[in-house]
Every structure is written in structure tokens, then in C-alpha cells.
Design a protein around this motif. Structure first.
Motif, PDB file in Angstrom:
ATOM      1  N   ARG A  83       0.827  -1.200   0.000  1.00  0.00           N
ATOM      2  CA  ARG A  83       0.000   0.000   0.000  1.00  0.00           C
ATOM      3  C   ARG A  83       0.871   1.264   0.000  1.00  0.00           C
ATOM      4  NH1 ARG A  83      -5.371  -1.028   1.159  1.00  0.00           N
ATOM      5  NH2 ARG A  83      -5.772  -3.230   1.556  1.00  0.00           N
ATOM      6  N   ILE A  84       0.380   2.264  -0.668  1.00  0.00           N
ATOM      7  CA  ILE A  84       1.055   3.547  -0.733  1.00  0.00           C
ATOM      8  C   ILE A  84       0.130   4.583  -0.099  1.00  0.00           C
ATOM      9  CG2 ILE A  84       2.036   5.294  -2.258  1.00  0.00           C
ATOM     10  CD1 ILE A  84       2.415   3.089  -4.344  1.00  0.00           C
ATOM     11  N   ASN A  85       0.581   5.170   1.007  1.00  0.00           N
ATOM     12  CA  ASN A  85      -0.254   6.128   1.735  1.00  0.00           C
ATOM     13  C   ASN A  85      -1.606   5.525   2.109  1.00  0.00           C
ATOM     14  OD1 ASN A  85       1.743   8.159   1.519  1.00  0.00           O
ATOM     15  ND2 ASN A  85       0.996   8.716  -0.517  1.00  0.00           N
ATOM     16  N   GLY A  86      -1.580   4.220   2.493  1.00  0.00           N
ATOM     17  CA  GLY A  86      -2.800   3.551   2.932  1.00  0.00           C
ATOM     18  C   GLY A  86      -3.669   3.019   1.821  1.00  0.00           C
ATOM     19  N   LYS A  87      -3.269   3.230   0.565  1.00  0.00           N
ATOM     20  CA  LYS A  87      -4.088   2.781  -0.555  1.00  0.00           C
ATOM     21  C   LYS A  87      -3.349   1.699  -1.348  1.00  0.00           C
ATOM     22  CE  LYS A  87      -6.428   7.236  -1.100  1.00  0.00           C
ATOM     23  NZ  LYS A  87      -6.756   8.350  -2.024  1.00  0.00           N
ATOM     24  N   PRO A  88      -4.089   0.776  -1.983  1.00  0.00           N
ATOM     25  CA  PRO A  88      -3.429  -0.269  -2.772  1.00  0.00           C
ATOM     26  C   PRO A  88      -2.681   0.306  -3.961  1.00  0.00           C
ATOM     27  CG  PRO A  88      -5.802  -0.295  -3.144  1.00  0.00           C
ATOM     28  CD  PRO A  88      -5.561   0.646  -1.994  1.00  0.00           C
ATOM     29  N   ALA A  89      -1.547  -0.305  -4.259  1.00  0.00           N
ATOM     30  CA  ALA A  89      -0.767   0.114  -5.418  1.00  0.00           C
ATOM     31  C   ALA A  89      -1.465  -0.322  -6.704  1.00  0.00           C
ATOM     32  CB  ALA A  89       0.633  -0.490  -5.348  1.00  0.00           C
ATOM     33  N   ALA A  90      -1.165   0.367  -7.802  1.00  0.00           N
ATOM     34  CA  ALA A  90      -1.805   0.060  -9.083  1.00  0.00           C
ATOM     35  C   ALA A  90      -1.543  -1.381  -9.513  1.00  0.00           C
ATOM     36  CB  ALA A  90      -1.324   1.038 -10.153  1.00  0.00           C
ATOM     37  N   TRP A  91      -0.312  -1.861  -9.343  1.00  0.00           N
ATOM     38  CA  TRP A  91       0.009  -3.216  -9.765  1.00  0.00           C
ATOM     39  C   TRP A  91      -0.750  -4.247  -8.942  1.00  0.00           C
ATOM     40  CZ3 TRP A  91       1.892  -6.562  -6.202  1.00  0.00           C
ATOM     41  CH2 TRP A  91       2.496  -6.028  -5.059  1.00  0.00           C
ATOM     42  N   GLN A  92      -1.074  -3.915  -7.669  1.00  0.00           N
ATOM     43  CA  GLN A  92      -1.838  -4.824  -6.830  1.00  0.00           C
ATOM     44  C   GLN A  92      -3.265  -4.951  -7.338  1.00  0.00           C
ATOM     45  OE1 GLN A  92      -2.380  -3.617  -2.765  1.00  0.00           O
ATOM     46  NE2 GLN A  92      -2.906  -5.675  -2.076  1.00  0.00           N
ATOM     47  N   LEU A  93      -3.847  -3.850  -7.758  1.00  0.00           N
ATOM     48  CA  LEU A  93      -5.199  -3.878  -8.307  1.00  0.00           C
ATOM     49  C   LEU A  93      -5.243  -4.687  -9.603  1.00  0.00           C
ATOM     50  CD1 LEU A  93      -6.190  -0.162  -7.664  1.00  0.00           C
ATOM     51  CD2 LEU A  93      -6.939  -2.175  -6.376  1.00  0.00           C
TER      52      LEU A  93
END
Length: 272
Positions: A234-244
Motif C-alpha cells: 500500500r502507498i499512503n494507505g491505498k493499494p498500489a496500481a500493480w496490486q489492483l
């Protein structure tokens, strides 16, 4: 009959700020005979130094350290799992600090109480529902903006929904801490690396197990600490683009492989 001995698998990627707490908590709160397998997965920070010093300073512990070139979660777990020597393998993630005495005895209690258990999580177990209005069912293209909407997870069993004396059985369990019958796991062929770098491989494993072994998986609580900002995906509490993107690809694979099994929910509570 499974023994009381366990092998712990801990994969680590750049957790220098936390890994000392993680491994010290394992040492402090684990009971009985165990093996600790630590996979240093492409670490570029001080994680490797901390882990190797921990091994040197604890010669009485059975610790195996393996280094991999940043293969990430699915493959790194398989690397560690192939070195397991005991009947039960317990996957611990590098952002989880154990906070309960004899946690490993408690987590593995369902294996001793019932003879049909394949896996026990202290995190979350749940069922799946097919979203028949899913927009992601209409396209094979992935994007980096959202989670897949093909499946909805329902009937959650976690620290907010069940009591500590309940082993809550569902279709699937989430990783960390996750105890697995190791002989069954080997017979299933480990995590399918089609799902690499991560996501949905644990759910695919549960459906494969259900189809071939007809055992159960569920949640049985232990106390551990894991803050959202400790996670590496996670980046700043949000999922990374590659994770999505990985989630969309892998959710489609699980749906296409196990669509009929997904329709058969499991919802059972056992006193334990």
C-alpha cells in the motif's frame, strides 16, 4: 495424527523498521518445538542484517534463513514452505506482531479437536458470492483503478464477528497467521504460482483442497497487532496500481476455475 510441532514461514521485504518486533514476538510468545524459516525477499534495507543478527544471538532456536531476488509473496512463500520439516506450517506475514502467549498452540487447536481441518487462520475466513452484474466479467482487460467486482466476499469470520471459543468454517481463509496441514498442502502442489506476484492464491488453494480432500478451513482467533500502514503493498494507505491489476487477473482465474464450487457456501461454527 498430527504432532504438536510446527514450522513457521516468515517472508520479509524491506521491513527494517518493524522486523525486529516481529521476530522477537515469535520468540517471546511461541511454545514448544518449532522451526522458523525466514525468507528475505529482495531486501535492500537493514532487514537482512537484523534477521541474521537475530539468528546469531539465538543459537538455541532452529532458524533457517533463505534469500530470494524479490520474487514477492506467492513465490517467496513457496520457497519457504518447501523447507518445512513439521506436520503443520504456519505462515506469518512481516507486518504482524504476535501478542499472545502460546499463540501457536491455540491457533493449531482445531487440528487437534477435529480430524477434517486443512487450514486455520487468525485473520479472516469468508465465503464468496458471484456478482452477476460485474463489469469485469464483460472484459478481459485489467486496469489500475479498482478491485475486481466479479466476486464479493461475504459471511466474514474475524475478530469483529466471532468469539474466541468458535472455530468458524467458511469457503476460504486469508493469509497471516495461517496454519496449514503440511502433508495435504504438499499433495496439492503448494501455492499455484500462476497467481504470482500475489493475491487469490490462498483462495484458489482452499477451493482445490475442497474439491480433492473435502476438508474444512476456518478462523480461530489469536491476538496479534498489524497496522494498515505497515503493509508493503500500500502507498499512503491505498493499494498500489500493480496490486489492483493482479487482483483483477487473479480473481478472474479463481472464478473461471471454481465457479461451481463458489456457489456452495460453507457456514458453520464449532466450539473449540
Amino acid at each position: 495424527m498430527l504432532t504438536n510441532n510446527q514450522s513457521f514461514i516468515l517472508t520479509v521485504h524491506n521491513k527494517g523498521f518493524l522486523i525486529s518486533r516481529v521476530i522477537e514476538s515469535i520468540k517471546k510468545f511461541s511454545h514448544g518445538v518449532y522451526q522458523l524459516i525466514i525468507v528475505l525477499d529482495g531486501c535492500t534495507d537493514e532487514s537482512s542484517k537484523i534477521v541474521n543478527e537475530f539468528k546469531i544471538n539465538n543459537p538455541d532456536l532452529n532458524i533457517l534463513i533463505i534469500e530470494t531476488p524479490d520474487v514477492f509473496e506467492t513465490k517467496a512463500n513457496n520457497v519457504g514452505l518447501k523447507e518445512v520439516i513439521y506436520d503443520i506450517a504456519i505462515i506469518i506475514q512481516d507486518d504482524m506482531v504476535i501478542n499472545e502467549e502460546n499463540w501457536n498452540d491455540r491457533l493449531t487447536k482445531p487440528f487437534r479437536e477435529f480430524n477434517d481441518v486443512f487450514a486455520v487462520t487468525a485473520n479472516c475466513a469468508h465465503n464468496w458470492e458471484i456478482n452477476h452484474s460485474s463489469k469485469h466479467l464483460l472484459t478481459t482487460e485489467n486496469n489500475n483503478h479498482e478491485w475486481s467486482d466479479i466476486l464479493n466476499h461475504v459471511d466474514h469470520a474475524n475478530k469483529h464477528t466471532i468469539s474466541r471459543d468458535i472455530f468458524a468454517i467458511r469457503q476460504c481463509v486469508n493469509r497471516g497467521p495461517l496454519a496449514i496441514n503440511y502433508n495435504d498442502f504438499k499433495n496439492l502442489g503448494f501455492f499455484d504460482e500462476t497467481f504470482a506476484p500475489l493475491d487469490m492464491d490462498d483462495h484458489d488453494l482452499c477451493f482445490r483442497m475442497s474439491e480433492t480432500l473435502n476438508k474444512v478451513v476456518g478462523c480461530y482467533l489469536i491476538d496479534y497487532i498489524s497496522e494498515p500502514n505497515w503493509g508493503g503493498t500500500r502507498i499512503n494507505g491505498k493499494p498500489a496500481a500493480w496490486q489492483l491489476e493482479a487482483n483483477q487477473k487473479n480473481t478472474r482465474i479463481v472464478f473461471e476455475r471454481h465457479v461451481e464450487k463458489i456457489k456452495n457456501k460453507k457456514l458453520q461454527s464449532r466450539k473449540c
